[in-house]
Motif scaffolding. Structure first.
Motif, PDB file in Angstrom:
ATOM      1  N   ALA A  24       0.924  -1.139  -0.045  1.00  0.00           N
ATOM      2  CA  ALA A  24      -0.295  -0.410  -0.134  1.00  0.00           C
ATOM      3  C   ALA A  24       0.319   1.352  -0.078  1.00  0.00           C
ATOM      4  CB  ALA A  24      -0.993  -0.099   1.430  1.00  0.00           C
ATOM      5  N   LEU A  47      -4.879   0.214  -3.544  1.00  0.00           N
ATOM      6  CA  LEU A  47      -2.626  -0.008  -2.916  1.00  0.00           C
ATOM      7  C   LEU A  47      -2.400   1.625  -2.959  1.00  0.00           C
ATOM      8  CD1 LEU A  47      -2.156  -2.080  -5.902  1.00  0.00           C
ATOM      9  CD2 LEU A  47      -2.659  -2.559  -3.398  1.00  0.00           C
ATOM     10  N   CYS A  48      -3.565   2.802  -2.960  1.00  0.00           N
ATOM     11  CA  CYS A  48      -2.425   3.940  -2.595  1.00  0.00           C
ATOM     12  C   CYS A  48      -4.237   4.660  -2.216  1.00  0.00           C
ATOM     13  CB  CYS A  48      -2.656   4.719  -3.580  1.00  0.00           C
ATOM     14  SG  CYS A  48      -3.266   4.931  -5.480  1.00  0.00           S
ATOM     15  N   ARG A  49      -3.854   5.560  -1.777  1.00  0.00           N
ATOM     16  CA  ARG A  49      -5.122   7.028  -0.984  1.00  0.00           C
ATOM     17  C   ARG A  49      -6.088   7.324  -2.372  1.00  0.00           C
ATOM     18  NH1 ARG A  49      -6.299  11.398   0.942  1.00  0.00           N
ATOM     19  NH2 ARG A  49      -3.322  10.963   1.304  1.00  0.00           N
TER      20      ARG A  49
END
Length: 213
Positions: A24, A47-49
């Motif tokens: 992440a 996997l990312c914000r």
């Protein structure tokens, strides 16, 4: 050049890089993001914000802007990137460095944005591939194409060794290198016990990190 490419060229999700990504990452930046398909997919998968991209082609940038949290339109080599040093956890450079006049300087600029311990993932076409060497050695041909290793917009060419030096020149530590083989190349690679893996690979996918302070 945008209009001459296959309609899917700028809108492909690069799933082949998934094994090289961290589990992440809070903030992702995709250099040469095209229409933003890969970055948007990674955000959707958790996997990312937050996902941002840099893209030079206005038509692709317009679509990417509707998909990402932030889109910067322009030439990555010519601009001052509007992100704080050390503020990005994951940077993607997927088939972009070979299009640049000075990928070494640009990569140093981009790498400075990585947070300590952050990851940069690059995919770089392999000029040592048999797809290039066969026609060159036996037929004396070096034919540029609309896409692929000899894409006519490529300005730089790399082998595995020179790709490694490129990444390391930005002060990054390489953690993993994966050759990318197409379907038939994978079969042949297995049949030859990976002895000719580098010659069968069309790309080298590299994951590198910025050493934590």
């Amino acid at each position: 050049m945008y209009d001459t490419k296959d309609p899917t060229y700028y809108d492909r999700v690069r799933r082949e890089v998934l094994p090289l990504l961290p589990a992440a990452a809070d903030r992702l930046l995709d250099i040469g993001c095209g229409e933003g398909a890969t970055a948007a997919y990674l955000k959707k998968q958790g996997l990312c914000r937050w996902a941002a991209g840099v893209e030079s082609f206005p038509e692709a940038a317009r679509i990417a802007a509707s998909r990402l949290d932030r889109l910067v339109e322009g030439d990555v080599e010519a601009m001052d990137l509007p992100f704080d040093a050390g503020s990005i956890d994951l940077i993607l450079c997927l088939d972009v460095l070979e299009h640049l006049v000075d990928p070494w300087a640009t990569l140093r600029k981009v790498a400075a944005l990585l947070a300590p311990g952050g990851t940069l993932v690059a995919s770089i076409p392999n000029v040592r591939s048999l797809k290039v060497l066969g026609p060159l050695v036996f037929l004396g041909r070096w034919d540029y194409r609309e896409e692929g290793i000899l894409d006519r917009t490529h300005l730089r060419f790399f082998t595995r060794a020179s790709a490694v030096r490129l990444i390391e020149s930005a002060g990054l530590t390489i953690r993993r290198i994966e050759p990318y083989h197409g379907r038939y190349a994978r079969i042949l690679n297995t049949a030859t016990l990976t002895l000719f893996s580098e010659f069968l690979a069309t790309q080298h996918m590299i994951a590198a990190t910025r050493t934590a302070a």
